[in-house]
Design an enzyme around this catalytic site. Structure first.
Site, PDB file in Angstrom:
ATOM      1  N   TRP A  94       0.841  -1.202   0.000  1.00  9.24           N
ATOM      2  CA  TRP A  94       0.000   0.000   0.000  1.00  9.24           C
ATOM      3  C   TRP A  94       0.880   1.256   0.000  1.00  9.24           C
ATOM      4  O   TRP A  94       0.558   2.261  -0.623  1.00  9.24           O
ATOM      5  CB  TRP A  94      -0.897  -0.006   1.243  1.00  9.24           C
ATOM      6  CG  TRP A  94      -1.717   1.253   1.408  1.00  9.24           C
ATOM      7  CD1 TRP A  94      -2.966   1.488   0.903  1.00  9.24           C
ATOM      8  CD2 TRP A  94      -1.342   2.440   2.118  1.00  9.24           C
ATOM      9  NE1 TRP A  94      -3.392   2.742   1.259  1.00  9.24           N
ATOM     10  CE2 TRP A  94      -2.408   3.353   2.000  1.00  9.24           C
ATOM     11  CE3 TRP A  94      -0.211   2.824   2.831  1.00  9.24           C
ATOM     12  CZ2 TRP A  94      -2.381   4.617   2.569  1.00  9.24           C
ATOM     13  CZ3 TRP A  94      -0.171   4.086   3.399  1.00  9.24           C
ATOM     14  CH2 TRP A  94      -1.255   4.962   3.264  1.00  9.24           C
ATOM     15  N   HIS A  95       2.026   1.160   0.707  1.00  9.59           N
ATOM     16  CA  HIS A  95       2.868   2.346   0.836  1.00  9.59           C
ATOM     17  C   HIS A  95       3.507   2.749  -0.481  1.00  9.59           C
ATOM     18  O   HIS A  95       3.794   3.920  -0.699  1.00  9.59           O
ATOM     19  CB  HIS A  95       3.963   2.112   1.880  1.00  9.59           C
ATOM     20  CG  HIS A  95       3.457   2.278   3.274  1.00  9.59           C
ATOM     21  ND1 HIS A  95       2.827   1.264   3.937  1.00  9.59           N
ATOM     22  CD2 HIS A  95       3.457   3.343   4.114  1.00  9.59           C
ATOM     23  CE1 HIS A  95       2.467   1.694   5.142  1.00  9.59           C
ATOM     24  NE2 HIS A  95       2.829   2.950   5.271  1.00  9.59           N
ATOM     25  N   GLY A  96       3.773   1.784  -1.343  1.00  8.74           N
ATOM     26  CA  GLY A  96       4.390   2.172  -2.602  1.00  8.74           C
ATOM     27  C   GLY A  96       4.631   0.990  -3.500  1.00  8.74           C
ATOM     28  O   GLY A  96       4.745  -0.152  -3.045  1.00  8.74           O
TER      29      GLY A  96
END
Lengths: 412, 475
Positions: free
Chosen positions: B325-327
């Site tokens: 989700w973060h990247g």
């Protein structure tokens, strides 16, 4: 159903009053300071400064608390004046003055300091080609050697992006100005005094730096440096007045003189392509290599880790430019003009008298179809040879007791 | 628009004044005003991407209305699928398409096949991961019959785009935030004053600490190959503080800002670096995301009801997806995976809920045991942060290997930044049972005001004026 929000104006009013009370001391400091910034000309935008200079052509401008933003100031200058003759380079070209281009004085602008690296020249050439910057008929480029070092990045420029945003209109610019004032409290009295006349010529000054030192840009973009001038008048010998002195930078291999193995071929290729592109689009281009003092030449000759770069700059670069049909003046020593180091303000900044002599050589070199052919040669010669001229100035300020001491020390 | 910009300093008072000037009017008018302000706030960055928020809002509003009216399980499922497809579709295209293309091409090349690479130059819309999760929680909760759908489109659109938390959270649940848009709001002076305090503290963390530490971190992570291990250790410590101050600073400003308008957002950080184990760390770090993954990924996977292997699988999946989700980079996936691996021993020993209260409550100093636990937990997070910060997996492994093999030097770099970090940790330690670092109810007013002015002076004198964007905007 739409329920209404509950009215609760009393606590809201109390909150706002508390907030304003809390901010009152901040406002008491910030508002007077902003008034002083504006009154001194420090927080004037480049457009306002140039509009003021159009109205009062004797006014000079230089700020010190806000970022000086030569990139923005000179770009706005070019866009406003739309000069036919444009000098481009670092601070080493700042002594070209409109008087040298008579009868085309009003068609000249000095964009010295706009270019700090090769990428700036490339970006400016690109802007001329795209029409973002008006096209001059003649572009005189002062080519600094460190622009072509093997550490040069041709894509690095300060002529685009955030660095072109007006510092006087940015919050960060004002915060930085206030911080500078705290770090240099000696500037505070000048800020309070406001826009004063410059110390030597009594010209109208915009910005604390101009008020305090008489140093700043004239309406033609050239630079007045009263401090250097007064220093020479008091002690008329050559001094390396830069801090740190240029010769020291060479010996210690600092700033522009960090060790270099040679020149960056890509940077040179791209420079030649850009200048040829300008020529093909109708702009005459003339390149010159700004001079160094004798001591600097000696130091450069002894520097082994700069040797190949320095040789290539002096020999290969002019040869490549000439081969591409771009004239390049290689007058790197005062003696080539029959002058001496007194005609240098420091190790690598020539005086206006030096530049006037260079201009004579440029006119000699230029063909009859050159823009320079229209320059009044006699008036140019008179500038640097008239009575009262001293090595660092055509028209030194009259300081009681100094003129007698200076007699006999005028330019040859 | 950035919270740490002059434009926002002008925008906020104007919106505040306009919003409360409408308090005697219709609540709808107030919501409409907030909606317009939120769209201006977002559009200031890039007006084109407003369309994504509007489409997401429109789809989920309609999906919610139709789902709540329907008893047909297949129809409800289809509607949920539409919501998931649209929202995750946007996320997939704008955030992950490039990653999947590159990873697939890498795989083909590894197998010795010709990969026809094409670069996807897609701009990542700011905050897309945050508002997507927020609006998804609405449709999923309606599907689960935990909430009912709203019939007030203005309230719903304003809920999705509420500007204080639009681009970097906290990720609010519809059941918590949406009702606040449909109820009359009263100006609460104490709430607003504390909101301003929290904003000031957040701004200090972001502008004075995170942004000043950033340049040193960049220096270490780009030039680490020529640096002694001491610099590498300091670099990763500074990054841990940078990312904490950057993100929790944003959350503080967001929460404080919302309170000015009478909204209560959920807490997002609770002094995570004083955690005694990784489970506690994840209850204190980015709380709104951790709980989102718990409720919408971990529990649907079976959560802790599964057997030992099932629980381990669920933990690993949840943390890995959270990393992703973060990247769109393998570094984030490994970061998530690593945190999952840290968590498993606690879960197996059934000790993941051992530390739920404030550390060393009622005491000034922690005991040796607590100190050791905090130290070990912090060290584990530091190792994981290397993956989070590195540009690639080889970069991260090389960094860690150089850190482990030395050489170490006696000189400690970046002393000023370390001092700033120590100041922050000191203040947060003292305030660890409060909501934020500037909650000072027991302090006499002159001292409190002195503290506020001190922070203002620090912002002026030490603040980074370059208006660095918040790190979490990229997620």
């Amino acid at each position: 159903m739409n329920p209404s929000s509950t009215s609760n104006s009393k606590p809201l009013r109390k909150f706002v009053i508390r907030g304003l009370l809390f901010l009152a001391p901040v406002a008491l400091v910030v508002l007077p300071l902003e008034f002083l910034f504006y009154r001194s000309g420090e927080s004037w935008t480049a457009h306002k400064v140039i509009a003021h200079q159009q109205k009062y052509p004797d006014a000079v401008y230089s700020r010190v608390l806000f970022s000086q933003q030569f990139n923005r100031f000179k770009t706005v200058g070019i866009q406003t004046f739309r000069p036919e003759i444009l000098t481009v380079g670092s601070s080493r070209v700042l002594k070209f003055r409109k008087e040298m281009f008579a009868p085309m004085e009003d068609r000249f602008f000095n964009a010295g300091s706009i270019a700090q690296r090769i990428g700036d020249v490339l970006a400016l050439a690109d802007q001329i080609q795209t029409g973002a910057v008006p096209r001059p008929r003649l572009l005189i480029l002062g080519l600094d050697p460190w622009w072509l070092g093997d550490d040069a990045n041709p894509d690095d420029t300060w002529l685009t992006g955030e660095q072109m945003e007006e510092a006087a209109l940015s919050f960060a610019g004002h915060v930085e100005a206030a911080r500078t004032l705290i770090r240099k409290p000696e500037l505070f009295s000048a800020l309070i005094r406001g826009r004063e006349a410059t110390p030597a010529y009594g010209l109208s000054a915009m910005g604390v730096h101009a008020s305090l030192y008489g140093s700043g840009f004239r309406v033609d973009g050239s630079k007045l440096a009263e401090k250097d001038l007064l220093d020479y008048i008091r002690d008329p010998v050559f001094k390396d007045r830069e801090t740190p002195p240029i010769v020291q930078r060479i010996r210690e291999r600092t700033q522009q003189f960090k060790p270099k193995q040679g020149i960056n071929p890509e940077a040179l290729d791209r420079l030649i392509d850009a200048l040829k592109g300008l020529q093909q689009s109708g702009t005459e281009v003339m390149v010159f290599q700004p001079p160094f003092s004798t001591a600097c030449h000696e130091a450069l000759a002894e520097a082994e880790d700069l040797a190949e770069w320095w040789r290539a700059y002096r020999e290969d670069v002019p040869a490549r430019l000439e081969a591409a049909g771009i004239p390049c003046m290689t007058i790197l020593k005062s003696e080539q003009l029959g002058l001496d180091d007194r005609y240098m303000l420091d190790g690598f900044h020539p005086s206006e008298v030096w530049v006037a002599r260079l201009m004579e050589r440029m006119i000699d070199r230029a063909g009859s179809d050159s823009v320079l052919a229209a320059v009044d040669r006699a008036r140019l010669e008179a500038l640097s040879r008239a009575e009262g001229v001293i090595p660092v100035s055509f028209n030194p300020p009259q300081i009681p007791g100094e003129s007698a001491r200076l007699s006999g020390k005028t330019a040859p | 628009m950035l919270f740490n910009s002059f434009v926002f300093a002008v925008f906020l008072p104007l919106v505040f004044a306009g919003y409360w000037a409408l308090q005697r009017g219709n609540l709808k008018l107030q919501n409409a005003f907030l909606l317009i302000a939120s769209y201006v706030f977002y559009g200031w960055w890039d007006v084109r991407f407003l369309s994504l928020i509007i489409i997401s809002s429109l789809v989920d509003y309609q999906v919610g209305r139709h789902m709540v009216d329907s008893e047909d399980a297949r129809k409800r499922k289809l509607l949920l699928f539409i919501s998931l497809a649209v929202n995750l579709g946007f996320l997939g295209v704008f955030k992950y398409a490039g990653f999947f293309v590159d990873s697939f091409a890498d795989l083909l090349e590894t197998l010795g096949m010709q990969a026809n690479r094409f670069a996807l130059q897609i701009v990542l819309p700011v905050g897309i991961s945050f508002y997507t999760f927020q609006t998804l929680s609405y449709t999923i909760d309606i599907y689960r019959r935990k909430i009912t759908a709203t019939h007030d489109p203005l309230a719903f659109f304003a809920f999705v785009s509420f500007f204080p938390q639009l681009v970097a959270g906290p990720i609010e649940r519809a059941r918590d935030l949406l009702p606040q848009f449909t109820k009359a709001r009263t100006f609460d002076e104490n709430m607003a004053v504390d909101g301003v305090r929290q904003m000031l503290w957040g701004l200090f963390k972001k502008v004075v600490i995170a942004d000043n530490v950033a340049s040193s971190v960049d220096l270490v992570f780009t030039g680490y190959a020529d640096m002694p291990a001491t610099h590498l250790a300091v670099g990763i410590f500074l990054f841990a503080i940078q990312i904490y101050c950057d993100f929790s600073g944003y959350s503080d400003i967001a929460i404080g800002c919302a309170r000015l308008f009478g909204f209560q957002l959920s807490r997002n950080f609770a002094f995570p670096y004083f955690s005694r184990d990784i489970a506690e760390f994840w209850r204190r770090w980015h709380i709104s995301l951790s709980t989102w993954f718990r409720d919408y990924v971990y529990i649907p996977l079976g959560g802790s009801r599964a057997g030992r292997w099932g629980r381990m699988r669920n933990i690993i999946i949840t943390f890995t997806v959270s990393g992703f989700w973060h990247g769109a980079n393998w570094t984030f996936i490994v970061w998530g995976l690593l945190n999952g691996l840290y968590y498993i021993p606690l879960m197996l020993a059934d000790k993941q809920k051992d530390h739920t209260g404030t550390v060393a409550e009622g005491r000034l100093w922690p005991g040796f045991g607590n100190l050791a636990q905090i130290g070990v937990t912090f060290a584990l997070t530091l190792i994981a942060w290397v993956f989070f910060r590195a540009d690639s997996l080889p970069h991260a492994f090389d960094y860690l290997s150089r850190l482990a093999t030395g050489p170490w030097s006696l000189s400690v770099p970046f002393k000023e930044q370390i001092l700033l970090c120590c100041f922050l940790l000191g203040v947060e330690w003292i305030q660890r049972d409060r909501q934020h670092g500037l909650e000072l109810p027991a302090m006499p007013r002159p001292l409190r005001w002195a503290a506020y002015y001190s922070l203002l002076i620090a912002l002026f004198w030490l603040g980074n004026t370059q208006h660095e964007p918040f790190i979490y905007f990229q997620f």
